[in-house]
Design an enzyme around this catalytic site. Structure first.
Site, PDB file in Angstrom:
ATOM      1  N   ASP A   1       7.174 -10.507   4.914  1.00 46.57           N
ATOM      2  CA  ASP A   1       8.005  -9.506   4.238  1.00 46.57           C
ATOM      3  C   ASP A   1       8.612  -8.548   5.247  1.00 46.57           C
ATOM      4  O   ASP A   1       9.778  -8.173   5.142  1.00 46.57           O
ATOM      5  CB  ASP A   1       7.199  -8.721   3.197  1.00 46.57           C
ATOM      6  CG  ASP A   1       8.007  -7.532   2.679  1.00 46.57           C
ATOM      7  OD1 ASP A   1       9.048  -7.771   2.040  1.00 46.57           O
ATOM      8  OD2 ASP A   1       7.633  -6.373   2.956  1.00 46.57           O
TER       9      ASP A   1
ATOM     10  N   ARG B   1      17.138  -8.624   5.773  1.00 47.06           N
ATOM     11  CA  ARG B   1      17.960  -8.313   4.589  1.00 47.06           C
ATOM     12  C   ARG B   1      18.707  -7.005   4.779  1.00 47.06           C
ATOM     13  O   ARG B   1      19.851  -6.845   4.347  1.00 47.06           O
ATOM     14  CB  ARG B   1      17.067  -8.242   3.344  1.00 47.06           C
ATOM     15  CG  ARG B   1      16.595  -9.618   2.860  1.00 47.06           C
ATOM     16  CD  ARG B   1      15.424  -9.477   1.899  1.00 47.06           C
ATOM     17  NE  ARG B   1      15.718  -8.588   0.800  1.00 47.06           N
ATOM     18  CZ  ARG B   1      14.836  -7.735   0.245  1.00 47.06           C
ATOM     19  NH1 ARG B   1      13.589  -7.684   0.676  1.00 47.06           N
ATOM     20  NH2 ARG B   1      15.202  -6.946  -0.744  1.00 47.06           N
TER      21      ARG B   1
ATOM     22  N   SER C   1       9.141  -8.503  -2.521  1.00 46.20           N
ATOM     23  CA  SER C   1       8.825  -7.726  -1.324  1.00 46.20           C
ATOM     24  C   SER C   1       7.760  -6.666  -1.634  1.00 46.20           C
ATOM     25  O   SER C   1       6.738  -6.552  -0.943  1.00 46.20           O
ATOM     26  CB  SER C   1      10.118  -7.081  -0.800  1.00 46.20           C
ATOM     27  OG  SER C   1       9.859  -6.088   0.156  1.00 46.20           O
TER      28      SER C   1
ATOM     29  N   LYS D   1       3.140  -6.905  -0.803  1.00 49.40           N
ATOM     30  CA  LYS D   1       2.315  -5.937  -0.080  1.00 49.40           C
ATOM     31  C   LYS D   1       1.154  -5.444  -0.944  1.00 49.40           C
ATOM     32  O   LYS D   1       0.035  -5.243  -0.468  1.00 49.40           O
ATOM     33  CB  LYS D   1       3.188  -4.765   0.380  1.00 49.40           C
ATOM     34  CG  LYS D   1       4.102  -5.181   1.530  1.00 49.40           C
ATOM     35  CD  LYS D   1       5.175  -4.153   1.870  1.00 49.40           C
ATOM     36  CE  LYS D   1       6.404  -4.322   1.031  1.00 49.40           C
ATOM     37  NZ  LYS D   1       7.640  -3.754   1.563  1.00 49.40           N
TER      38      LYS D   1
HETATM   39  N1  URA Z   1      11.125  -1.676  -0.922  1.00 47.02           N
HETATM   40  C1  URA Z   1      10.531  -2.763  -0.408  1.00 47.02           C
HETATM   41  O1  URA Z   1       9.378  -2.696  -0.009  1.00 47.02           O
HETATM   42  N2  URA Z   1      11.212  -3.909  -0.375  1.00 47.02           N
HETATM   43  C2  URA Z   1      12.476  -4.036  -0.821  1.00 47.02           C
HETATM   44  O2  URA Z   1      13.035  -5.104  -0.764  1.00 47.02           O
HETATM   45  C3  URA Z   1      13.090  -2.886  -1.351  1.00 47.02           C
HETATM   46  C4  URA Z   1      12.384  -1.721  -1.389  1.00 47.02           C
END
Ligand code: URA
Ligand code: CA
Length: 441
Positions: free
Chosen positions: A161, A168, A183, A187
């Site tokens: 990620d 990204r 994403s 986590k």
């Molecule tokens: N926060 C994140 O952790 N990931 C994203 O893609 C957007 C906001």
């Protein structure tokens, strides 16, 4: 398998299989697939989208790209809360102790990050001596014996990620529901929670500004959680103005202490009751949100939430006396009022600008290396719907430098909008999202 074929398949609108998703996430993490091919795939996903199955697969592929935290040695259902981020959001400092006081294990891994103020870890370090570094064994033991521990994120959680999000960010592919939801959820899942309550913010100070989009994001994340065996609920809440009054580290800790005493701002208190009730329900300790709310009310009224915060501060090396006597916290040398330029009702308070007003004072990090001044920040005196007379204070600035104070004041004055007509305060809780769908309030 060839990356070229995956890009073409997605470009043409087909579904990627579980194996194909694992292949590109694994290859990208290891560095065997180059940025340019993954960029092309992200753009194809941006236009062609992913279905629920692909989104859950991407999430789990990112979870499995690195370490995961095993909390199975902690008894009971571990419920975590995650906020998509707002201004002046002090809820963790209140929720963690009150939920722990209800007998639910709170094993919280928090971050610092960049932002208007520090993260939960920085705020806790307002208690001199408080340590967020500890071996996983002590973390688990503290949660088992005292129901609470808050530590810094250790290890390499969801490295895929980290890499994908950075890519990204520079290829205009952040803004896709599946990519954002996977994403965030990767986590959370890697941190070991059994159940998750998501606080999805909406409004001027939120990552998602539009309410419909916020509900959509909440549903996407709730569906991921539930499809991978994590009971997940989303609450969509207002971030069109800062939460509570205080924006700044020590100032927010003081506000959290007030709230634990039952004397906090109305909106912050209500948000804690709402999120806390769902946490208690997911932990299986109440059958309804109403029953859970009664439990939390008792915890605040009896002072057991406040005592739990003291216990946390003490076991992690801080001085618990400060909880009883917040006057002992470090203070900013300059404290000045911002005066209303005219009579009227407060119509709007641009939340991200108030965040910026705190950031320029030194309350947050602009880069990873920035030093935070824990004492500085902004305390709002007026919120949306309040009437104010010209020359009355709308906010108090706590600063360590006159030039910074002046910049902060200019930003605050621009952030406030006034109206001659009466204005209604925005609704705080916009609705909830479960696997059954969206319920707007
Ligand atoms: N926060 C994140 O952790 N990931 C994203 O893609 C957007 C906001
Ligand atoms: Ca606040």
């Amino acid at each position: 398998m060839r990356m070229y074929d995956l890009i073409m398949k997605k470009r043409n609108g087909s579904e990627l299989t579980t194996e194909e998703i694992n292949f590109f996430v694994d290859g990208y993490t290891k560095g065997t697939i180059p940025d340019y091919q993954v960029s092309a795939l992200m753009m194809a996903i941006y236009f062609q989208k992913m279905n629920k199955r692909e989104t859950a697969d991407l999430t789990m592929a990112m979870v499995n790209s690195g370490n995961t935290i095993d909390l199975s040695a902690i008894e009971g259902i571990k419920v975590d809360k995650h906020s998509t981020g707002g201004v002046g959001d002090t809820t963790t400092l209140i929720l963690a102790p009150i939920v722990a006081a209800a007998g639910i294990p709170v094993a919280k891994m928090s971050g610092r990050g960049l932002g208007h103020t520090g993260g939960t870890l920085d705020k806790l370090e307002s208690f001199e001596g408080f340590s967020v570094e500890m071996p996983i064994e002590k973390f688990i033991e503290d949660v088992n014996t005292r129901k609470i521990a808050i530590a810094g994120q250790s290890g390499d959680l969801a490295p895929a990620d980290k890499k994908l999000y950075a890519l990204r960010d520079v290829t205009a592919t952040v803004d896709n529901m599946s990519l954002i939801a996977s994403s965030i959820m990767s986590k959370k899942i890697a941190s070991g929670a059994d159940a998750i309550v998501l606080d999805v913010k909406t409004g001027s100070g939120a990552f998602m500004k539009e309410e419909d989009k916020s509900f959509e994001l909440a549903q996407e994340m709730v569906d991921i959680g539930n499809s991978v065996g994590r009971n997940t609920i989303g609450v969509v809440t207002d971030m069109d103005q800062p939460l509570g009054f205080a924006v700044g580290n020590i100032l927010e800790v003081k506000e959290a202490i007030d709230t634990l005493k039952g004397q906090g701002p109305e909106d912050l208190t209500e948000l804690c009751y709402t999120l806390g009730s769902y946490m208690i329900m997911l932990a299986g300790k109440a059958k309804s949100a109403e029953e859970a709310r009664e439990v939390l009310k008792h915890i605040i009224e009896s002072g057991s939430g406040l005592n739990k915060l003291k216990e946390l501060v003490e076991i992690q090396g801080g001085n618990p006396e400060v909880v009883d006597n917040p006057e002992l916290f470090k203070k900013a040398p300059i404290v000045e009022e911002v005066l209303a330029p005219k009579d009227g009702y407060v119509k709007s308070i641009k939340a991200d600008d108030i965040g910026l007003a705190a950031l320029v004072l030194g309350a947050g990090r602009e880069t990873k290396e920035s030093e935070i001044d824990l004492a500085v920040g902004v305390v709002l005196r007026k919120k949306i719907g309040d009437y104010v007379k010209a020359g009355e204070s709308i906010a108090t600035i706590h600063a360590n430098d006159m030039d910074k104070k002046k910049s902060s004041e200019e930003i605050i004055l621009k952030a406030y909008g006034f109206s001659d007509e009466e204005i209604k305060a925005p609704k705080l809780i916009k609705g909830i999202v479960t696997k059954e769908g969206i319920k707007k309030f």
